[in-house]
Write a protein that holds these residues in place. Structure first.
Motif, short mmCIF file in Angstrom:
data_model
loop_
_atom_site.label_atom_id
_atom_site.label_comp_id
_atom_site.label_asym_id
_atom_site.label_seq_id
_atom_site.Cartn_x
_atom_site.Cartn_y
_atom_site.Cartn_z
N ASP A 56 -17.27 8.07 2.33
CA ASP A 56 -16.94 6.62 1.37
C ASP A 56 -16.97 6.03 3.10
O ASP A 56 -16.89 4.27 3.23
N THR B 208 -7.13 1.52 14.41
CA THR B 208 -8.72 2.93 15.09
C THR B 208 -8.18 3.02 16.31
O THR B 208 -8.93 3.65 17.13
N SER C 134 -15.02 5.55 5.77
CA SER C 134 -13.86 6.50 6.53
C SER C 134 -13.41 8.02 7.15
O SER C 134 -14.47 8.55 7.29
N VAL D 232 0.35 -1.12 0.17
CA VAL D 232 -0.18 0.01 -0.04
C VAL D 232 0.73 1.12 0.19
O VAL D 232 0.30 2.68 -0.69
N ASP E 269 -9.82 5.31 9.90
CA ASP E 269 -10.86 4.08 10.95
C ASP E 269 -9.75 2.53 10.39
O ASP E 269 -10.63 1.71 10.41
N GLY E 270 -8.88 2.89 9.32
CA GLY E 270 -7.97 1.38 9.25
C GLY E 270 -7.60 0.85 7.93
O GLY E 270 -7.22 -0.21 7.96
N ASP E 271 -8.65 1.60 7.33
CA ASP E 271 -8.57 1.16 5.54
C ASP E 271 -7.68 1.74 5.05
O ASP E 271 -8.31 2.63 4.46
N TRP E 272 -7.01 1.44 4.09
CA TRP E 272 -5.57 2.41 3.90
C TRP E 272 -6.15 2.52 2.53
O TRP E 272 -5.70 3.83 1.47
N ASN E 273 -7.48 1.70 1.73
CA ASN E 273 -7.41 2.29 0.26
C ASN E 273 -8.60 2.92 1.02
O ASN E 273 -9.20 3.44 -0.46
N LEU E 274 -9.31 3.35 1.71
CA LEU E 274 -10.55 4.48 1.59
C LEU E 274 -10.22 5.94 1.81
O LEU E 274 -8.69 6.02 1.85
N GLY F 198 -7.99 6.93 4.29
CA GLY F 198 -5.66 6.19 4.26
C GLY F 198 -4.89 7.28 3.91
O GLY F 198 -3.74 6.79 3.88
N GLN F 199 -6.29 7.08 2.32
CA GLN F 199 -5.37 7.59 0.91
C GLN F 199 -4.77 9.10 1.62
O GLN F 199 -3.41 9.41 0.93
#
Length: 215
Positions: free
Chosen positions: A191, A104, A193, A37, A109-114, A117-118
């Motif tokens: 989304d 968290t 996040s 990532v 939130d922990g999701d690098w793709n959202l 995270g980006q």
């Protein structure tokens, strides 16, 4: 409160007077993302840059003060038992490490793709300084940063936009009346996040910002 030149710069960046603005920071270090990532995002820096005086202070601390303390404690340390100390140290280290790498844990939130995270992956690529200026316009949220390593939130007037979101894409969540020095708010994206920000600078700006977003 932000000085007039900061307000003028905000007006120029937004194209209108800001409804509210506040300098803020991430509350904790950016968690370590998966290698793939991080690579896909350009392998940008994940830590802030520091002023050269901080490095000088670090050298003095480690090469002057630490040896002095160690010499003074050596006799006592040799006479004390270390039973159970190693296991306790390991458990504490695991606990701290787990908290520091828990996405968290007051960062995002922990999701690098959202979206959040980006944004984090490019956070220090825009500026090595940890401070970010969040500005509210009538129809959007703007995140800006100064390119300098060291700056004052009351006088910095060289900041530029690093991210901008319409109110359909992002909103600010916060409560008014939070204790100064402990106030936080979240950028919540469409989304799902979110990104948490704290260390709000300038009490008047912070209070006005929190009152505005909580109404």
């Amino acid at each position: 409160m932000a000085k007039r030149k900061v307000q003028r710069r905000a007006r120029k960046v937004l194209g209108e007077d800001p409804v509210a603005l506040v300098w803020c920071e991430l509350g904790q270090p950016i968690p370590t993302p998966p290698k793939e990532v991080h690579r896909a995002a350009g392998k940008g820096r994940l830590k802030p840059g520091h002023h050269w005086l901080l490095y000088v202070g670090g050298v003095v601390f480690f090469f002057v003060l630490v040896p002095m303390v160690l010499v003074g404690k050596l006799a006592d340390m040799l006479g004390q038992t270390s039973y159970g100390g190693e296991g306790t140290t390991r458990r504490a280290a695991r606990s701290v490490g787990h908290q520091a790498n828990d996405p968290t844990s007051g960062v995002f939130d922990g999701d690098w793709n959202l979206t959040a995270g980006q944004l984090l992956l490019r956070w220090y690529g825009h500026s090595p300084n940890p401070k970010r200026l969040v500005m509210l316009a009538r129809d959007r949220v703007c995140v800006a940063a100064s390119p300098r390593r060291s700056m004052s939130p009351t006088t910095a007037d060289d900041f530029r936009t690093v991210a901008e979101f319409s109110f359909d894409e992002a909103r600010v969540e916060a409560e008014a009346g939070q204790p100064r020095g402990f106030a936080t708010f979240r950028l919540r994206f469409a989304d799902g996040s979110w990104l948490e920000l704290r260390r709000l600078a300038e009490p008047e700006d912070a209070d006005h910002f929190l009152r505005t977003v909580s109404t």
